[in-house]
Write a protein that holds these residues in place. Structure first.
Motif, PDB file in Angstrom:
ATOM      1  N   VAL A 157     -99.338  12.195  88.155  1.00  0.00           N
ATOM      2  CA  VAL A 157     -99.688  10.843  87.709  1.00  0.00           C
ATOM      3  C   VAL A 157    -101.106  10.808  87.162  1.00  0.00           C
ATOM      4  O   VAL A 157    -101.386  10.198  86.119  1.00  0.00           O
ATOM      5  CB  VAL A 157     -99.511   9.833  88.861  1.00  0.00           C
ATOM      6  CG1 VAL A 157    -100.157   8.500  88.524  1.00  0.00           C
ATOM      7  CG2 VAL A 157     -98.021   9.629  89.161  1.00  0.00           C
ATOM      8  N   ASN A 158    -102.024  11.486  87.831  1.00  0.00           N
ATOM      9  CA  ASN A 158    -103.406  11.516  87.360  1.00  0.00           C
ATOM     10  C   ASN A 158    -103.572  12.385  86.121  1.00  0.00           C
ATOM     11  O   ASN A 158    -104.339  12.049  85.208  1.00  0.00           O
ATOM     12  CB  ASN A 158    -104.332  11.977  88.484  1.00  0.00           C
ATOM     13  CG  ASN A 158    -104.608  10.882  89.491  1.00  0.00           C
ATOM     14  OD1 ASN A 158    -105.408   9.990  89.244  1.00  0.00           O
ATOM     15  ND2 ASN A 158    -103.928  10.919  90.632  1.00  0.00           N
ATOM     16  N   ALA A 159    -102.866  13.494  86.067  1.00  0.00           N
ATOM     17  CA  ALA A 159    -102.911  14.341  84.877  1.00  0.00           C
ATOM     18  C   ALA A 159    -102.373  13.589  83.658  1.00  0.00           C
ATOM     19  O   ALA A 159    -102.899  13.726  82.544  1.00  0.00           O
ATOM     20  CB  ALA A 159    -102.108  15.621  85.101  1.00  0.00           C
ATOM     21  N   ASN A 160    -101.351  12.795  83.866  1.00  0.00           N
ATOM     22  CA  ASN A 160    -100.769  12.016  82.767  1.00  0.00           C
ATOM     23  C   ASN A 160    -101.796  11.079  82.147  1.00  0.00           C
ATOM     24  O   ASN A 160    -101.898  10.949  80.920  1.00  0.00           O
ATOM     25  CB  ASN A 160     -99.574  11.208  83.269  1.00  0.00           C
ATOM     26  CG  ASN A 160     -98.344  12.063  83.527  1.00  0.00           C
ATOM     27  OD1 ASN A 160     -98.327  13.251  83.202  1.00  0.00           O
ATOM     28  ND2 ASN A 160     -97.326  11.474  84.110  1.00  0.00           N
ATOM     29  N   ASP A 161    -102.558  10.387  83.003  1.00  0.00           N
ATOM     30  CA  ASP A 161    -103.554   9.438  82.490  1.00  0.00           C
ATOM     31  C   ASP A 161    -104.588  10.134  81.611  1.00  0.00           C
ATOM     32  O   ASP A 161    -104.994   9.610  80.572  1.00  0.00           O
ATOM     33  CB  ASP A 161    -104.257   8.723  83.648  1.00  0.00           C
ATOM     34  CG  ASP A 161    -103.416   7.613  84.258  1.00  0.00           C
ATOM     35  OD1 ASP A 161    -102.439   7.184  83.615  1.00  0.00           O
ATOM     36  OD2 ASP A 161    -103.743   7.178  85.370  1.00  0.00           O
ATOM     37  N   VAL A 162    -105.037  11.302  82.031  1.00  0.00           N
ATOM     38  CA  VAL A 162    -106.024  12.046  81.249  1.00  0.00           C
ATOM     39  C   VAL A 162    -105.421  12.520  79.931  1.00  0.00           C
ATOM     40  O   VAL A 162    -106.054  12.443  78.871  1.00  0.00           O
ATOM     41  CB  VAL A 162    -106.569  13.224  82.079  1.00  0.00           C
ATOM     42  CG1 VAL A 162    -107.353  14.199  81.203  1.00  0.00           C
ATOM     43  CG2 VAL A 162    -107.450  12.707  83.212  1.00  0.00           C
TER      44      VAL A 162
END
Length: 330
Positions: A68-73
């Motif tokens: 989820v955090n990798a997606n945002d970046v």
């Protein structure tokens, strides 16, 4: 009283965005509506940073935290590289719980080439289930930065994969016995496997290479909230077609069983892209060539008050979800 899930936009403006500390001289993109990451000037490179908690799942929580955090970046055109994670465990947790979370974090980060560089771990009184809060850092060349508020009137809205993937997987995992009695074990296992499609890193990096105006991964509140967030960020409206939004059969049937709206179900794994009309076909073709399902589902419009879903030739307002449909089940 605030509802479960994301804080409503008007409250964010009133209570959060008015209290953001000192001005940041090198901040290219900071906190605002519809903005899921920050961009900080580092000379010829831009550092992109995002943070998100995982609160709606217990199984595979470490996996979700990384992706989820990798997606945002990645939606900023940046490659995720460094991860910090805070793990909060309820009282009574055993060592195996922490070990499993770390195994999930390690495996997921390794697969994406991400280093876990720090964080915090504790047992926290008052919690009913583990909570993992991640902060992802990535970088991109300054000229290739994609801003989540860059959508333009007339841009095509492209959606990768399918709506409600993450929510479907979470519900199938958390309510597996009940769903197996209704739909059978094979059906539930297929729904659980949607977790394998949760990353949009390749989606985002592929689209950014073709050239797009904005990207956004629809998390809480699903596709409906994601559309509003992109429109908020750019000061635009949108018109989307119900029959063009791809939804898997497993998602439809689970939503019907629990009385949920698929378009308001947490949708990590899908990526929303705002692309110039003349490039939309090239973006879709590039994604399909990588084996990533992609569809043009509508367009952004100049009038910020026009935010509509068109179904059977009739248009109606697409309301912003008050909270994610997942909470009705969990």
């Amino acid at each position: 009283m605030l509802p479960p899930g994301k804080i409503p936009p008007e409250k964010l403006k009133e209570l959060v965005f008015s209290r953001l500390g000192a001005p940041g001289e090198r901040v290219l993109i900071g906190a605002d509506l519809g903005i899921d990451a920050a961009a900080i000037d580092f000379g010829d490179k831009v550092l992109v940073a995002s943070t998100d908690p995982i609160t709606g799942a217990e199984e595979n929580i470490g996996f979700y935290a990384v992706h989820v955090n990798a997606n945002d970046v990645a939606t900023f055109g940046a490659r995720p590289k460094w991860f910090l994670v805070s793990i909060l465990l309820p009282e009574g947790s055993d060592e195996r719980t922490l070990e499993q979370i770390m195994e999930d974090l390690h495996a997921s980060a390794s697969k994406l080439g991400i280093a876990i560089v720090g964080g915090h771990t504790e047992v926290t009184p008052g919690l009913k289930r583990p909570i993992v809060v991640g902060t992802m850092l990535g970088e991109v060349e300054k000229g290739k930065l994609v801003t989540s508020n860059g959508a333009k009137p007339g841009d095509a809205i492209i959606l990768t994969k399918w709506a409600g993937l993450e929510g479907t997987s979470i519900i199938a995992s958390e309510r597996s016995e009940e769903l197996e009695r209704e739909f059978g074990k094979d059906f539930v296992e297929r729904a659980k496997s949607f977790i394998d499609m949760i990353s949009v890193v390749e989606d985002a990096l592929t689209a950014s290479e073709v050239g797009v105006h904005a990207m956004h991964d629809p998390t809480e509140g699903g596709i409906a909230n994601g559309l509003h967030e992109m429109a908020d960020a750019a000061g635009l409206g949108f018109a989307v077609y119900a029959d063009k939004i791809p939804i898997r059969d497993e998602t439809r049937r689970i939503c019907e069983f629990y009385g949920l709206t698929p378009l308001a179900l947490i949708s990590s794994g899908a990526l929303m892209i705002s692309a110039p009309g003349e490039k939309a076909g090239k973006v879709v073709a590039a994604l399909m060539e990588k084996g990533i399902n992609a569809s043009v589902v509508g367009e952004f419009v100049k009038d910020p008050e026009r935010r509509v879903l068109i179904e059977n030739g009739e248009e109606r307002p697409l309301e912003r979800p008050e909270s994610d449909e997942l909470w009705k089940v969990l």
